[in-house]
Design a protein around this motif. Structure first.
Motif, PDB file in Angstrom:
ATOM      1  N   MET A  64      23.251  52.187  39.669  1.00  0.00           N
ATOM      2  CA  MET A  64      22.211  52.682  38.766  1.00  0.00           C
ATOM      3  C   MET A  64      21.342  51.558  38.195  1.00  0.00           C
ATOM      4  O   MET A  64      21.776  50.409  38.070  1.00  0.00           O
ATOM      5  CB  MET A  64      22.866  53.450  37.628  1.00  0.00           C
ATOM      6  CG  MET A  64      23.608  54.709  38.090  1.00  0.00           C
ATOM      7  SD  MET A  64      22.485  55.989  38.669  1.00  0.00           S
ATOM      8  CE  MET A  64      21.903  56.621  37.096  1.00  0.00           C
ATOM      9  N   PRO A  65      20.099  51.896  37.810  1.00  0.00           N
ATOM     10  CA  PRO A  65      19.217  50.890  37.201  1.00  0.00           C
ATOM     11  C   PRO A  65      19.805  50.235  35.956  1.00  0.00           C
ATOM     12  O   PRO A  65      19.500  49.075  35.663  1.00  0.00           O
ATOM     13  CB  PRO A  65      17.957  51.697  36.858  1.00  0.00           C
ATOM     14  CG  PRO A  65      17.980  52.868  37.779  1.00  0.00           C
ATOM     15  CD  PRO A  65      19.423  53.180  38.002  1.00  0.00           C
ATOM     16  N   ALA A  66      20.654  50.955  35.245  1.00  0.00           N
ATOM     17  CA  ALA A  66      21.255  50.399  34.029  1.00  0.00           C
ATOM     18  C   ALA A  66      22.061  49.137  34.308  1.00  0.00           C
ATOM     19  O   ALA A  66      22.286  48.324  33.396  1.00  0.00           O
ATOM     20  CB  ALA A  66      22.147  51.446  33.367  1.00  0.00           C
ATOM     21  N   ARG A  67      22.455  48.925  35.572  1.00  0.00           N
ATOM     22  CA  ARG A  67      23.223  47.730  35.908  1.00  0.00           C
ATOM     23  C   ARG A  67      22.382  46.462  35.807  1.00  0.00           C
ATOM     24  O   ARG A  67      22.914  45.342  35.795  1.00  0.00           O
ATOM     25  CB  ARG A  67      23.814  47.852  37.318  1.00  0.00           C
ATOM     26  CG  ARG A  67      24.762  49.018  37.525  1.00  0.00           C
ATOM     27  CD  ARG A  67      25.930  49.015  36.529  1.00  0.00           C
ATOM     28  NE  ARG A  67      26.759  47.831  36.665  1.00  0.00           N
ATOM     29  CZ  ARG A  67      27.811  47.744  37.479  1.00  0.00           C
ATOM     30  NH1 ARG A  67      28.157  48.768  38.236  1.00  0.00           N
ATOM     31  NH2 ARG A  67      28.519  46.629  37.528  1.00  0.00           N
ATOM     32  N   VAL A  68      21.062  46.624  35.740  1.00  0.00           N
ATOM     33  CA  VAL A  68      20.166  45.471  35.613  1.00  0.00           C
ATOM     34  C   VAL A  68      20.095  44.982  34.168  1.00  0.00           C
ATOM     35  O   VAL A  68      19.745  43.819  33.912  1.00  0.00           O
ATOM     36  CB  VAL A  68      18.757  45.856  36.130  1.00  0.00           C
ATOM     37  CG1 VAL A  68      17.750  44.754  35.879  1.00  0.00           C
ATOM     38  CG2 VAL A  68      18.812  46.180  37.621  1.00  0.00           C
ATOM     39  N   VAL A  69      20.408  45.857  33.222  1.00  0.00           N
ATOM     40  CA  VAL A  69      20.290  45.510  31.802  1.00  0.00           C
ATOM     41  C   VAL A  69      21.227  44.356  31.446  1.00  0.00           C
ATOM     42  O   VAL A  69      22.378  44.310  31.889  1.00  0.00           O
ATOM     43  CB  VAL A  69      20.600  46.742  30.924  1.00  0.00           C
ATOM     44  CG1 VAL A  69      20.669  46.362  29.450  1.00  0.00           C
ATOM     45  CG2 VAL A  69      19.550  47.821  31.149  1.00  0.00           C
ATOM     46  N   GLY A  70      20.708  43.421  30.654  1.00  0.00           N
ATOM     47  CA  GLY A  70      21.526  42.301  30.194  1.00  0.00           C
ATOM     48  C   GLY A  70      21.520  41.127  31.156  1.00  0.00           C
ATOM     49  O   GLY A  70      20.790  41.106  32.155  1.00  0.00           O
ATOM     50  N   PRO A  71      22.354  40.115  30.857  1.00  0.00           N
ATOM     51  CA  PRO A  71      22.364  38.872  31.643  1.00  0.00           C
ATOM     52  C   PRO A  71      22.876  39.063  33.065  1.00  0.00           C
ATOM     53  O   PRO A  71      23.401  40.118  33.431  1.00  0.00           O
ATOM     54  CB  PRO A  71      23.303  37.955  30.846  1.00  0.00           C
ATOM     55  CG  PRO A  71      23.437  38.586  29.503  1.00  0.00           C
ATOM     56  CD  PRO A  71      23.254  40.054  29.707  1.00  0.00           C
ATOM     57  N   VAL A  72      22.737  38.021  33.845  1.00  0.00           N
ATOM     58  CA  VAL A  72      23.283  37.984  35.204  1.00  0.00           C
ATOM     59  C   VAL A  72      24.775  38.257  35.170  1.00  0.00           C
ATOM     60  O   VAL A  72      25.509  37.699  34.354  1.00  0.00           O
ATOM     61  CB  VAL A  72      23.013  36.598  35.837  1.00  0.00           C
ATOM     62  CG1 VAL A  72      23.818  36.417  37.108  1.00  0.00           C
ATOM     63  CG2 VAL A  72      21.527  36.428  36.116  1.00  0.00           C
TER      64      VAL A  72
END
Length: 224
Positions: A105-113
């Protein structure tokens, strides 16, 4: 008779004298140019000595160190902020109304590496996009998109101002290639400071440029 003989002798002498002068006045042919020797061919450059296994290992470790130094600089940049929210045009596994796995999901992009990625649902058809929002609108100077796979497909970068208008800061064929020094590839685009405050970033991917699924790990917005 003697008079005629003397006259003929004088005429003959004058004719020979004129002929001799004519030949003396004629220009002499220019001497043929001397043959020019061909320039010697340049000596071939000596072939580099084969690297030893130890040299190759050291070069590999140096490349990894350079990558770690670069990534650490980006991760700890005080002017950079990570995405606070994300939406996308497609997600791996969402065919025919199916609910995709949370791991894509796109939410996995949220936050740091980290180890999580958004994965699109198209390998070679059309375009996909990922839109990320940020907690603090800033006058931006740079965007960093962290790819696990498919950096070659990025084709456009847009910034959204606080009034909702989208502004294209770059588009075209990316020169970026997968960075073999580490697990991730950082696509970094620098530009003149925006006269408006940026609150969101939109990344567009041309799916047939990289014919496989694309994976984005994180997005950074840099500015003040």
């Amino acid at each position: 008779m003697k008079h005629l003989t003397l006259t003929a002798l004088i005429a003959s002498t004058l004719a020979l004298s004129a002929c001799g002068k004519k030949h003396a006045d004629e220009p002499k042919p220019a001497p043929a140019p001397a043959p020019v020797a061909a320039a010697p061919a340049p000596a071939p450059a000596p072939a580099p000595a084969d690297l030893s296994d130890a040299d190759r290992e050291r070069a590999h470790k140096q490349a990894q160190l350079d990558y770690a130094t670069m990534e650490d600089k980006y991760i700890n940049d005080p002017r950079a902020q990570w995405a606070a929210g994300a939406t996308a045009s497609s997600t791996f596994g969402d065919d025919n109304g199916k609910k995709p796995s949370e791991s894509s999901m796109p939410a996995r992009v949220v936050g740091p590496v980290d180890d999580g990625t958004w994965t699109n649902n198209h390998q070679d058809i059309g375009f996909d996009w990922l839109e990320t929002t940020f907690a603090k609108p800033v006058s931006a100077t740079e965007v960093r998109v962290v790819f696990n796979k498919g950096v070659e497909a990025i084709s456009k970068l847009e910034l959204q101002d606080t009034e909702g208008k989208w502004n294209t800061v770059w588009s075209g064929l990316a020169e970026a290639k997968s960075d073999e020094r580490g697990r991730r590839t950082w696509f970094v685009k620098t530009f003149e400071k925006t006269p408006y405050k940026v609150k969101a970033v939109k990344v567009t991917l041309a799916n047939n440029v990289f014919t496989n699924y694309k994976e984005i790990n994180a997005v950074q917005l840099v500015g003040d």
